[in-house]
Scaffold this motif. Structure first.
Motif, PDB file in Angstrom:
ATOM      1  N   ALA A 141       0.821  -1.220   0.000  1.00  0.00           N
ATOM      2  CA  ALA A 141       0.000   0.000   0.000  1.00  0.00           C
ATOM      3  C   ALA A 141       0.852   1.265   0.000  1.00  0.00           C
ATOM      4  O   ALA A 141       0.461   2.278  -0.585  1.00  0.00           O
ATOM      5  N   THR A 142       2.003   1.201   0.643  1.00  0.00           N
ATOM      6  CA  THR A 142       2.843   2.394   0.738  1.00  0.00           C
ATOM      7  C   THR A 142       3.794   2.553  -0.443  1.00  0.00           C
ATOM      8  O   THR A 142       4.515   3.547  -0.531  1.00  0.00           O
ATOM      9  N   GLY A 143       3.823   1.596  -1.373  1.00  0.00           N
ATOM     10  CA  GLY A 143       4.675   1.709  -2.545  1.00  0.00           C
ATOM     11  C   GLY A 143       6.152   1.750  -2.173  1.00  0.00           C
ATOM     12  O   GLY A 143       6.586   1.118  -1.215  1.00  0.00           O
ATOM     13  N   GLU A 144       6.928   2.502  -2.939  1.00  0.00           N
ATOM     14  CA  GLU A 144       8.341   2.712  -2.626  1.00  0.00           C
ATOM     15  C   GLU A 144       8.519   4.144  -2.144  1.00  0.00           C
ATOM     16  O   GLU A 144       7.869   5.063  -2.645  1.00  0.00           O
ATOM     17  N   ASN A 145       9.405   4.331  -1.174  1.00  0.00           N
ATOM     18  CA  ASN A 145       9.567   5.639  -0.556  1.00  0.00           C
ATOM     19  C   ASN A 145      11.033   6.023  -0.442  1.00  0.00           C
ATOM     20  O   ASN A 145      11.880   5.205  -0.089  1.00  0.00           O
ATOM     21  N   LEU A 146      11.289   7.273  -0.735  1.00  0.00           N
ATOM     22  CA  LEU A 146      12.634   7.823  -0.680  1.00  0.00           C
ATOM     23  C   LEU A 146      12.561   9.118   0.120  1.00  0.00           C
ATOM     24  O   LEU A 146      11.576   9.850   0.023  1.00  0.00           O
ATOM     25  N   VAL A 147      13.573   9.384   0.937  1.00  0.00           N
ATOM     26  CA  VAL A 147      13.578  10.579   1.781  1.00  0.00           C
ATOM     27  C   VAL A 147      14.779  11.448   1.439  1.00  0.00           C
ATOM     28  O   VAL A 147      15.896  10.952   1.290  1.00  0.00           O
ATOM     29  N   ILE A 148      14.536  12.754   1.321  1.00  0.00           N
ATOM     30  CA  ILE A 148      15.584  13.741   1.063  1.00  0.00           C
ATOM     31  C   ILE A 148      15.689  14.652   2.274  1.00  0.00           C
ATOM     32  O   ILE A 148      14.683  15.214   2.724  1.00  0.00           O
ATOM     33  N   ASN A 149      16.889  14.807   2.808  1.00  0.00           N
ATOM     34  CA  ASN A 149      17.113  15.632   3.984  1.00  0.00           C
ATOM     35  C   ASN A 149      17.488  17.049   3.546  1.00  0.00           C
ATOM     36  O   ASN A 149      18.632  17.325   3.194  1.00  0.00           O
ATOM     37  N   LEU A 150      16.515  17.957   3.593  1.00  0.00           N
ATOM     38  CA  LEU A 150      16.751  19.330   3.145  1.00  0.00           C
ATOM     39  C   LEU A 150      17.549  20.159   4.150  1.00  0.00           C
ATOM     40  O   LEU A 150      17.897  21.305   3.838  1.00  0.00           O
ATOM     41  N   ASP A 151      17.866  19.584   5.301  1.00  0.00           N
ATOM     42  CA  ASP A 151      18.769  20.288   6.208  1.00  0.00           C
ATOM     43  C   ASP A 151      20.150  20.431   5.568  1.00  0.00           C
ATOM     44  O   ASP A 151      20.949  21.270   5.983  1.00  0.00           O
ATOM     45  N   HIS A 152      20.398  19.615   4.541  1.00  0.00           N
ATOM     46  CA  HIS A 152      21.672  19.654   3.827  1.00  0.00           C
ATOM     47  C   HIS A 152      21.485  20.128   2.381  1.00  0.00           C
ATOM     48  O   HIS A 152      22.312  19.820   1.518  1.00  0.00           O
ATOM     49  N   GLN A 153      20.437  20.901   2.139  1.00  0.00           N
ATOM     50  CA  GLN A 153      20.147  21.293   0.766  1.00  0.00           C
ATOM     51  C   GLN A 153      21.258  22.133   0.148  1.00  0.00           C
ATOM     52  O   GLN A 153      21.439  22.133  -1.072  1.00  0.00           O
ATOM     53  N   ALA A 154      22.041  22.852   0.965  1.00  0.00           N
ATOM     54  CA  ALA A 154      23.133  23.666   0.428  1.00  0.00           C
ATOM     55  C   ALA A 154      24.188  22.805  -0.250  1.00  0.00           C
ATOM     56  O   ALA A 154      24.965  23.299  -1.084  1.00  0.00           O
ATOM     57  N   GLU A 155      24.231  21.520   0.087  1.00  0.00           N
ATOM     58  CA  GLU A 155      25.221  20.621  -0.500  1.00  0.00           C
ATOM     59  C   GLU A 155      24.748  19.994  -1.806  1.00  0.00           C
ATOM     60  O   GLU A 155      25.536  19.396  -2.535  1.00  0.00           O
ATOM     61  N   PHE A 156      23.441  20.111  -2.092  1.00  0.00           N
ATOM     62  CA  PHE A 156      22.901  19.522  -3.321  1.00  0.00           C
ATOM     63  C   PHE A 156      23.020  20.491  -4.497  1.00  0.00           C
ATOM     64  O   PHE A 156      22.656  21.665  -4.374  1.00  0.00           O
ATOM     65  N   SER A 157      23.489  19.977  -5.622  1.00  0.00           N
ATOM     66  CA  SER A 157      23.463  20.746  -6.863  1.00  0.00           C
ATOM     67  C   SER A 157      22.250  20.339  -7.698  1.00  0.00           C
ATOM     68  O   SER A 157      21.485  21.191  -8.155  1.00  0.00           O
ATOM     69  N   LYS A 158      22.080  19.016  -7.873  1.00  0.00           N
ATOM     70  CA  LYS A 158      20.932  18.490  -8.610  1.00  0.00           C
ATOM     71  C   LYS A 158      20.508  17.161  -7.998  1.00  0.00           C
ATOM     72  O   LYS A 158      21.356  16.367  -7.574  1.00  0.00           O
ATOM     73  N   LEU A 159      19.213  16.928  -7.950  1.00  0.00           N
ATOM     74  CA  LEU A 159      18.680  15.625  -7.583  1.00  0.00           C
ATOM     75  C   LEU A 159      17.697  15.222  -8.670  1.00  0.00           C
ATOM     76  O   LEU A 159      16.706  15.917  -8.910  1.00  0.00           O
ATOM     77  N   LEU A 160      17.988  14.126  -9.350  1.00  0.00           N
ATOM     78  CA  LEU A 160      17.124  13.647 -10.420  1.00  0.00           C
ATOM     79  C   LEU A 160      16.396  12.391  -9.958  1.00  0.00           C
ATOM     80  O   LEU A 160      17.009  11.340  -9.739  1.00  0.00           O
ATOM     81  N   LEU A 161      15.081  12.498  -9.783  1.00  0.00           N
ATOM     82  CA  LEU A 161      14.259  11.350  -9.427  1.00  0.00           C
ATOM     83  C   LEU A 161      13.942  10.565 -10.693  1.00  0.00           C
ATOM     84  O   LEU A 161      13.548  11.152 -11.707  1.00  0.00           O
ATOM     85  N   PHE A 162      14.103   9.253 -10.633  1.00  0.00           N
ATOM     86  CA  PHE A 162      13.834   8.429 -11.815  1.00  0.00           C
ATOM     87  C   PHE A 162      13.231   7.100 -11.390  1.00  0.00           C
ATOM     88  O   PHE A 162      13.289   6.703 -10.220  1.00  0.00           O
ATOM     89  N   VAL A 163      12.652   6.399 -12.337  1.00  0.00           N
ATOM     90  CA  VAL A 163      12.065   5.090 -12.087  1.00  0.00           C
ATOM     91  C   VAL A 163      12.253   4.243 -13.331  1.00  0.00           C
ATOM     92  O   VAL A 163      12.249   4.760 -14.448  1.00  0.00           O
ATOM     93  N   TYR A 164      12.434   2.949 -13.119  1.00  0.00           N
ATOM     94  CA  TYR A 164      12.566   2.054 -14.266  1.00  0.00           C
ATOM     95  C   TYR A 164      11.963   0.697 -13.909  1.00  0.00           C
ATOM     96  O   TYR A 164      11.777   0.359 -12.733  1.00  0.00           O
ATOM     97  N   ILE A 165      11.647  -0.067 -14.931  1.00  0.00           N
ATOM     98  CA  ILE A 165      11.095  -1.405 -14.743  1.00  0.00           C
ATOM     99  C   ILE A 165      12.252  -2.385 -14.608  1.00  0.00           C
ATOM    100  O   ILE A 165      13.032  -2.566 -15.541  1.00  0.00           O
ATOM    101  N   TYR A 166      12.353  -2.986 -13.430  1.00  0.00           N
ATOM    102  CA  TYR A 166      13.414  -3.973 -13.216  1.00  0.00           C
ATOM    103  C   TYR A 166      13.030  -5.304 -13.860  1.00  0.00           C
ATOM    104  O   TYR A 166      13.835  -5.974 -14.479  1.00  0.00           O
ATOM    105  N   GLU A 167      11.770  -5.678 -13.689  1.00  0.00           N
ATOM    106  CA  GLU A 167      11.267  -6.877 -14.347  1.00  0.00           C
ATOM    107  C   GLU A 167       9.744  -6.836 -14.343  1.00  0.00           C
ATOM    108  O   GLU A 167       9.129  -6.105 -13.572  1.00  0.00           O
ATOM    109  N   GLY A 168       9.149  -7.609 -15.260  1.00  0.00           N
ATOM    110  CA  GLY A 168       7.690  -7.645 -15.332  1.00  0.00           C
ATOM    111  C   GLY A 168       7.177  -6.980 -16.594  1.00  0.00           C
ATOM    112  O   GLY A 168       7.648  -7.250 -17.697  1.00  0.00           O
ATOM    113  N   SER A 169       6.221  -6.064 -16.426  1.00  0.00           N
ATOM    114  CA  SER A 169       5.536  -5.416 -17.547  1.00  0.00           C
ATOM    115  C   SER A 169       6.519  -4.818 -18.547  1.00  0.00           C
ATOM    116  O   SER A 169       7.586  -4.332 -18.191  1.00  0.00           O
TER     117      SER A 169
END
Length: 251
Positions: A141-169
């Motif tokens: 029910a909760t699917g897949e979940n990823l957490v980003i800690n914005l307390d360190h946002q000054a250290e991030f230049s880019k974050l690219l969220l992506f998804v792909y089919i590992y197997e199946g459809s």
């Protein structure tokens, strides 16, 4: 394909761990409606929404291939279409979608958080992004979940969220995949993975970067097919000029 997360010099774990960062307990109630990023309105400033620190939870949810085929059978009109859809529902296999995040830091270092290669990341120390697990079927029910800690946002230049089919459809059509970003304050930002072309087995979902001094989420929904080349992570990272090195990996 996977990559071994690079550790930047001088970055050491520190500070007490948070309570489970993937739990919604203690978070502010969700806003009544999500800001939906569309082709017509593809970007949103986190700063303008007051989302400048704390945790942002990224949730991927989808309908399993079998459930999608059963729904198609239920909605089909005409005897031939109903029979064909019922046969498809009987043979449909569950699909394993993998959510990930490619990260480039302001010091030039880069890494990936994903299930492949067991690169699940960490919230309290480098890379300040973590994946909670691997939903192999879409039935959780909760699917897949990823957490980003914005307390360190000054250290991030880019974050690219992506998804792909590992197997199946074979592609994303009919899966009704939705990605929702939720802040500790209760803000929600939604990206729907729609208009999937045939054979699309991966998608660049959203790009988070600093723009005119503000942290901005931009809808991408850029699809990739086998014709784009082998090693989908490599294909995506080259498309976004992230300069990442990849080696074969398994999970």
């Amino acid at each position: 394909m996977s990559t071994t997360p690079a550790r930047a010099p001088g970055r050491e774990p520190g500070g007490p761990p948070r309570a489970d960062p993937f739990s919604q307990k203690g978070a502010a109630p969700m806003a009544s409606g999500a800001v939906v990023l569309t082709k017509a309105s593809p970007t949103v400033s986190l700063d303008k929404h007051g989302v400048t620190s704390g945790l942002v939870r990224v949730n991927l949810n989808w309908t399993s291939a079998q459930a999608a085929a059963q729904r198609e059978a239920a909605e089909a009109r005409g005897l031939f279409r109903r029979v064909r859809a019922s046969l498809r529902a009987g043979t449909a296999k569950d699909v394993d979608l993998d959510l990930g995040c490619m990260i480039r830091f302001t010091d030039g270092s880069k890494t990936v958080v994903q299930a492949l290669g067991n690169s699940f990341g960490a919230v309290e120390h480098f890379p300040y992004v973590a994946l909670d697990g691997d939903d192999r079927t879409g039935a959780r029910a909760t699917g897949e979940n990823l957490v980003i800690n914005l307390d360190h946002q000054a250290e991030f230049s880019k974050l690219l969220l992506f998804v792909y089919i590992y197997e199946g459809s074979g592609d994303f059509r009919g899966l009704d995949a939705v990605v929702t970003l939720s802040s500790d304050r209760g803000d929600r930002f939604e990206v729907r993975l729609d208009e999937c072309p045939p054979q699309a087995h991966a998608c660049a979902i959203a790009l988070i970067k600093r723009q005119k001094g503000e942290l901005v989420v931009g809808r991408e929904v850029r699809w990739f097919t086998p014709q784009d080349g082998p090693g989908i992570q490599d294909v995506i990272s080259r498309a976004y000029r992230l300069g990442m090195k990849w080696t074969p990996g398994r999970k």
